[in-house]
Design an enzyme around this catalytic site. Structure first.
Site, PDB file in Angstrom:
ATOM      1  N   ARG A  22       0.842  -1.195   0.000  1.00  0.00           N
ATOM      2  CA  ARG A  22       0.000   0.000   0.000  1.00  0.00           C
ATOM      3  C   ARG A  22       0.887   1.259   0.000  1.00  0.00           C
ATOM      4  O   ARG A  22       0.662   2.204  -0.750  1.00  0.00           O
ATOM      5  CB  ARG A  22      -0.845  -0.018   1.273  1.00  0.00           C
ATOM      6  CG  ARG A  22      -2.058   0.831   1.204  1.00  0.00           C
ATOM      7  CD  ARG A  22      -3.268   0.121   1.796  1.00  0.00           C
ATOM      8  NE  ARG A  22      -4.193  -0.209   0.735  1.00  0.00           N
ATOM      9  CZ  ARG A  22      -5.252   0.540   0.416  1.00  0.00           C
ATOM     10  NH1 ARG A  22      -5.514   1.634   1.077  1.00  0.00           N
ATOM     11  NH2 ARG A  22      -6.056   0.196  -0.562  1.00  0.00           N
ATOM     12  N   VAL A  70      -7.130   4.591  11.089  1.00  0.00           N
ATOM     13  CA  VAL A  70      -7.336   3.199  10.667  1.00  0.00           C
ATOM     14  C   VAL A  70      -8.823   2.933  10.475  1.00  0.00           C
ATOM     15  O   VAL A  70      -9.664   3.707  10.929  1.00  0.00           O
ATOM     16  CB  VAL A  70      -6.762   2.200  11.701  1.00  0.00           C
ATOM     17  CG1 VAL A  70      -5.256   2.250  11.707  1.00  0.00           C
ATOM     18  CG2 VAL A  70      -7.337   2.472  13.072  1.00  0.00           C
ATOM     19  N   THR A  72     -12.554   1.208  10.852  1.00  0.00           N
ATOM     20  CA  THR A  72     -13.354   0.712  11.972  1.00  0.00           C
ATOM     21  C   THR A  72     -14.583   0.008  11.392  1.00  0.00           C
ATOM     22  O   THR A  72     -15.691   0.509  11.485  1.00  0.00           O
ATOM     23  CB  THR A  72     -13.807   1.880  12.875  1.00  0.00           C
ATOM     24  OG1 THR A  72     -14.374   2.906  12.038  1.00  0.00           O
ATOM     25  CG2 THR A  72     -12.666   2.464  13.664  1.00  0.00           C
ATOM     26  N   LEU A 143     -15.496  14.593   4.434  1.00  0.00           N
ATOM     27  CA  LEU A 143     -15.401  14.597   2.967  1.00  0.00           C
ATOM     28  C   LEU A 143     -16.222  13.447   2.387  1.00  0.00           C
ATOM     29  O   LEU A 143     -16.424  12.418   3.027  1.00  0.00           O
ATOM     30  CB  LEU A 143     -13.945  14.466   2.522  1.00  0.00           C
ATOM     31  CG  LEU A 143     -13.207  13.143   2.745  1.00  0.00           C
ATOM     32  CD1 LEU A 143     -13.528  12.101   1.694  1.00  0.00           C
ATOM     33  CD2 LEU A 143     -11.728  13.394   2.742  1.00  0.00           C
ATOM     34  N   GLU A 145     -16.510  10.831  -0.993  1.00  0.00           N
ATOM     35  CA  GLU A 145     -15.661  10.322  -2.073  1.00  0.00           C
ATOM     36  C   GLU A 145     -16.136  10.880  -3.414  1.00  0.00           C
ATOM     37  O   GLU A 145     -17.322  11.151  -3.588  1.00  0.00           O
ATOM     38  CB  GLU A 145     -15.690   8.796  -2.064  1.00  0.00           C
ATOM     39  CG  GLU A 145     -14.976   8.249  -0.848  1.00  0.00           C
ATOM     40  CD  GLU A 145     -15.012   6.732  -0.776  1.00  0.00           C
ATOM     41  OE1 GLU A 145     -15.030   6.074  -1.825  1.00  0.00           O
ATOM     42  OE2 GLU A 145     -15.023   6.213   0.343  1.00  0.00           O
ATOM     43  N   ALA A 201     -26.063   9.724   9.698  1.00  0.00           N
ATOM     44  CA  ALA A 201     -27.413   9.187   9.876  1.00  0.00           C
ATOM     45  C   ALA A 201     -28.443  10.124   9.231  1.00  0.00           C
ATOM     46  O   ALA A 201     -29.374   9.667   8.561  1.00  0.00           O
ATOM     47  CB  ALA A 201     -27.714   8.998  11.362  1.00  0.00           C
ATOM     48  N   CYS A 252     -19.581   4.347   4.779  1.00  0.00           N
ATOM     49  CA  CYS A 252     -19.964   5.067   6.004  1.00  0.00           C
ATOM     50  C   CYS A 252     -21.412   4.903   6.437  1.00  0.00           C
ATOM     51  O   CYS A 252     -21.669   4.588   7.599  1.00  0.00           O
ATOM     52  CB  CYS A 252     -19.687   6.552   5.836  1.00  0.00           C
ATOM     53  SG  CYS A 252     -17.941   6.912   5.773  1.00  0.00           S
ATOM     54  N   GLN A 254     -24.209   2.943   6.158  1.00  0.00           N
ATOM     55  CA  GLN A 254     -24.778   1.789   6.844  1.00  0.00           C
ATOM     56  C   GLN A 254     -24.009   1.483   8.130  1.00  0.00           C
ATOM     57  O   GLN A 254     -24.587   1.262   9.188  1.00  0.00           O
ATOM     58  CB  GLN A 254     -24.770   0.583   5.915  1.00  0.00           C
ATOM     59  CG  GLN A 254     -25.197  -0.673   6.625  1.00  0.00           C
ATOM     60  CD  GLN A 254     -25.616  -1.753   5.657  1.00  0.00           C
ATOM     61  OE1 GLN A 254     -26.334  -1.512   4.693  1.00  0.00           O
ATOM     62  NE2 GLN A 254     -25.159  -2.957   5.912  1.00  0.00           N
ATOM     63  N   ARG A 426     -30.525   5.044 -11.351  1.00  0.00           N
ATOM     64  CA  ARG A 426     -30.035   6.370 -10.932  1.00  0.00           C
ATOM     65  C   ARG A 426     -30.810   7.511 -11.575  1.00  0.00           C
ATOM     66  O   ARG A 426     -30.472   8.676 -11.360  1.00  0.00           O
ATOM     67  CB  ARG A 426     -28.550   6.499 -11.294  1.00  0.00           C
ATOM     68  CG  ARG A 426     -27.641   5.517 -10.579  1.00  0.00           C
ATOM     69  CD  ARG A 426     -27.561   5.861  -9.110  1.00  0.00           C
ATOM     70  NE  ARG A 426     -26.636   4.992  -8.402  1.00  0.00           N
ATOM     71  CZ  ARG A 426     -26.134   5.282  -7.217  1.00  0.00           C
ATOM     72  NH1 ARG A 426     -26.443   6.394  -6.611  1.00  0.00           N
ATOM     73  NH2 ARG A 426     -25.322   4.433  -6.630  1.00  0.00           N
TER      74      ARG A 426
HETATM   75  C1  UDX Z   1     -20.605  10.102   3.118  1.00  0.00           C
HETATM   76  C2  UDX Z   1     -20.860  11.511   3.685  1.00  0.00           C
HETATM   77  O1  UDX Z   1     -21.490  12.320   2.664  1.00  0.00           O
HETATM   78  C3  UDX Z   1     -19.564  12.133   4.128  1.00  0.00           C
HETATM   79  O2  UDX Z   1     -19.812  13.390   4.753  1.00  0.00           O
HETATM   80  C4  UDX Z   1     -18.874  11.204   5.118  1.00  0.00           C
HETATM   81  O3  UDX Z   1     -17.620  11.743   5.489  1.00  0.00           O
HETATM   82  C5  UDX Z   1     -18.697   9.826   4.525  1.00  0.00           C
HETATM   83  O4  UDX Z   1     -19.945   9.310   4.073  1.00  0.00           O
HETATM   84  P1  UDX Z   1     -19.673   9.125   0.816  1.00  0.00           P
HETATM   85  O5  UDX Z   1     -20.137   7.805   1.342  1.00  0.00           O
HETATM   86  O6  UDX Z   1     -18.307   9.231   0.250  1.00  0.00           O
HETATM   87  O7  UDX Z   1     -19.798  10.246   1.945  1.00  0.00           O
HETATM   88  O8  UDX Z   1     -20.674   9.574  -0.377  1.00  0.00           O
HETATM   89  P2  UDX Z   1     -22.100  10.294  -0.447  1.00  0.00           P
HETATM   90  O9  UDX Z   1     -22.030  11.333  -1.503  1.00  0.00           O
HETATM   91  O10 UDX Z   1     -22.588  10.753   0.868  1.00  0.00           O
HETATM   92  O11 UDX Z   1     -23.054   9.137  -0.994  1.00  0.00           O
HETATM   93  C6  UDX Z   1     -23.386   7.997  -0.219  1.00  0.00           C
HETATM   94  C7  UDX Z   1     -24.376   7.119  -0.970  1.00  0.00           C
HETATM   95  O12 UDX Z   1     -25.659   7.736  -1.042  1.00  0.00           O
HETATM   96  C8  UDX Z   1     -23.973   6.832  -2.422  1.00  0.00           C
HETATM   97  O13 UDX Z   1     -24.259   5.497  -2.735  1.00  0.00           O
HETATM   98  C9  UDX Z   1     -24.835   7.779  -3.210  1.00  0.00           C
HETATM   99  O14 UDX Z   1     -25.049   7.337  -4.520  1.00  0.00           O
HETATM  100  C10 UDX Z   1     -26.103   7.774  -2.386  1.00  0.00           C
HETATM  101  N1  UDX Z   1     -26.925   8.983  -2.557  1.00  0.00           N
HETATM  102  C11 UDX Z   1     -26.448  10.193  -2.178  1.00  0.00           C
HETATM  103  C12 UDX Z   1     -28.193   8.873  -3.117  1.00  0.00           C
HETATM  104  O15 UDX Z   1     -28.643   7.776  -3.452  1.00  0.00           O
HETATM  105  N2  UDX Z   1     -28.947   9.998  -3.255  1.00  0.00           N
HETATM  106  C13 UDX Z   1     -28.502  11.242  -2.878  1.00  0.00           C
HETATM  107  O16 UDX Z   1     -29.257  12.219  -3.044  1.00  0.00           O
HETATM  108  C14 UDX Z   1     -27.215  11.333  -2.333  1.00  0.00           C
END
Ligand code: UDX
Length: 449
Positions: A22, A70, A72, A143, A145, A201, A252, A254, A426
């Site tokens: 890594r 790390v 969790t 943040l 992704e 949540a 994150c 779930q 989508r």
């Molecule tokens: C999330 C939080 O947004 C972020 O603040 C935290 O630090 C980590 O978890 P992430 O999981 O990277 O970020 O992506 P996010 O844009 O939140 O999307 C999560 C999931 O929800 C994706 O599968 C996305 O496609 C879905 N989603 C998001 C929807 O289905 N509809 C929406 O309107 C927004």
């Protein structure tokens, strides 16, 4: 950490990991994660004040501040299995820091942790041999992704929780290199830990709420995108995170909700636990509803039919597949013996196979002979969306990659079996245009008005 190094040339950042492959990847031209803009940030700081190394002990000794970052994951065994966070790696990290420190340090919890973890981290650190002083802070990361670089450059807020004002200000000084002071929120350590779980949540709850409404839209003839647009203009509700989909995924949402549910149960709050658990229940329902919808629409059988799966990542602009809805939908379709041809611009075939194998293996992780045969014979990977759709009975859009919108649908239609079904998980495709071309398109939350 790359962004901190990038924005703070006066601070030396050492990123350490036990895994040499890594670290080698972080030192190479091909980073181990796909994230738009990340390579440029790493490249500018690497070799200047950003180092990736496996020399854990030396890095700890030389540091004033250590970030525990790390993973969790959700526990898969023992007490709280399937819900509680596995804190093994956090604990090992704290012990390694304690063992290798010979000066006072600020310890920052960057990993997402259940409330009151800082207490355990503090106890492990303070049980070390010497009289070294460790201040523990919580500094959750918000943040998302795919947009990480922008989120880091212009964060809505930075949250720092702790009980020592001097330590808090030391960390605030790092962020003040580029973040205005009024965006740096200081709280007590428990509020900070809980805010991270609560933020995720709430965000996930919005997605599950609109997905619940999508089912009602399909039954009544309403259009979920129109409903989301209409309610989103209410400034109290706001337009974001109201996009109905095949279900949320990612590392994150779930995990953090299940963690919250576990905490509520632990603290004797079963009603609160049930309330939040419903967000995950609704998400599972949405994923299952999508795969059942495919089977029903295709004359109640997909056995031996070829289905093109467009996208495998949990959202666009990432190669991350953790908890991606695509894995669940593919599992359901494989159980119905469909033949899948999967295309994702960033996810490797090894990852796809690993994810499917893991999910199909169930709790004991063992595949039956039949499952192994189905995985080997019925899962193929294509090198483009068009190639995946060639001679397919249906296309299922699982990730909202931009390139899917711009496909040559006329050619795709001609190359497919008829009726040519499209299941847009989508709502990114132009349903009217596709219908005119001859496709039978099903979108999320669009009833027949
Ligand atoms: C999330 C939080 O947004 C972020 O603040 C935290 O630090 C980590 O978890 P992430 O999981 O990277 O970020 O992506 P996010 O844009 O939140 O999307 C999560 C999931 O929800 C994706 O599968 C996305 O496609 C879905 N989603 C998001 C929807 O289905 N509809 C929406 O309107 C927004």
């Amino acid at each position: 950490m790359a962004m901190i190094a990038h924005q703070c040339p006066d601070i030396d950042v050492h990123v350490v990991d036990l895994n040499p492959e890594r670290i080698a990847a972080w030192n190479s031209e091909e980073l181990p994660v796909y994230e738009p803009g990340l390579y440029d940030v790493v490249k500018q700081a690497r070799g200047r004040n950003l180092r990736f190394t496996t020399e854990v002990a030396a890095a700890i000794r030389e540091s004033n501040m250590c970030f525990i970052s790390v993973n969790t994951p959700t526990k898969t065994h023992g007490i709280g299995a399937g819900r509680a966070a596995n804190l093994e790696f956090v604990e090992k990290c704290a012990r390694t820091i304690a063992e290798n420190s010979d000066s006072d340090k600020v310890i920052v919890e960057k990993s997402t942790l259940p409330v009151r973890t800082a207490e355990s981290v503090k106890r492990i650190l303070s049980s070390s041999k010497s009289d070294i002083k460790f201040d523990v802070l919580s500094n959750p990361e918000f943040l998302a992704e795919g947009t990480a670089i922008d989120d880091l450059l212009k964060p809505d807020r930075i949250l720092i929780g702790g009980d020592n004002a001097t330590a808090i200000e030391k960390l605030a000084d790092v962020y003040k290199h580029w973040v205005p002071n009024d965006k740096i929120i200081r709280t007590n350590i428990w509020s900070s830990e809980l805010s991270k779980l609560t933020a995720n949540a709430f965000l996930a709850q919005r997605v599950s709420s609109i997905n619940a409404i999508s089912a009602l839209c399909e039954a009544t003839g309403a259009d979920v995108d129109e409903v989301a647009g209409a309610i989103g203009t209410d400034s109290r509700i706001g337009p974001r995170f109201l996009k109905s989909s095949v279900g949320f995924g990612g590392s994150c949402f779930q995990k953090d909700i299940l963690n919250l549910v576990y905490l509520c149960e632990h603290f004797g709050l079963p009603e609160v636990a049930k309330y939040w658990e419903q967000v995950v229940v609704m998400n599972d329902y949405q994923k299952r509803r999508f795969s059942t919808g495919i089977v029903k629409t295709m004359f109640n059988t997909v056995s031996d039919k070829k289905i093109a799966i467009w996208g495998f990542a949990f959202k666009k602009d990432t190669n991350d597949t953790r908890e991606s809805a695509a894995i669940y939908v593919c599992r359901d379709l494989l159980e119905e013996r469909a033949r899948l041809t999967i295309y994702d611009p960033q996810v490797s075939i090894e990852q796809i196979r690993k994810d499917l194998e893991y999910l199909m293996g169930g709790v004991d992780g063992q595949l039956t002979d039949t499952q192994r045969r189905v995985l080997n014979e019925n899962v193929n990977v294509a090198s483009s969306a068009e190639a995946a759709a060639h001679e397919a009975h249906a296309i299922a859009v699982m990730t909202e990659w931009d390139e899917f919108r711009d496909c040559d649908f006329k050619t795709i239609y001609d190359s497919m079996m008829k009726p040519a079904f499209v299941f847009d998980g989508r709502n990114i495709l132009d349903a009217e245009k596709l219908t005119k071309l001859g496709f039978e398109i099903s979108s999320i939350g669009k009833g027949e008005g």
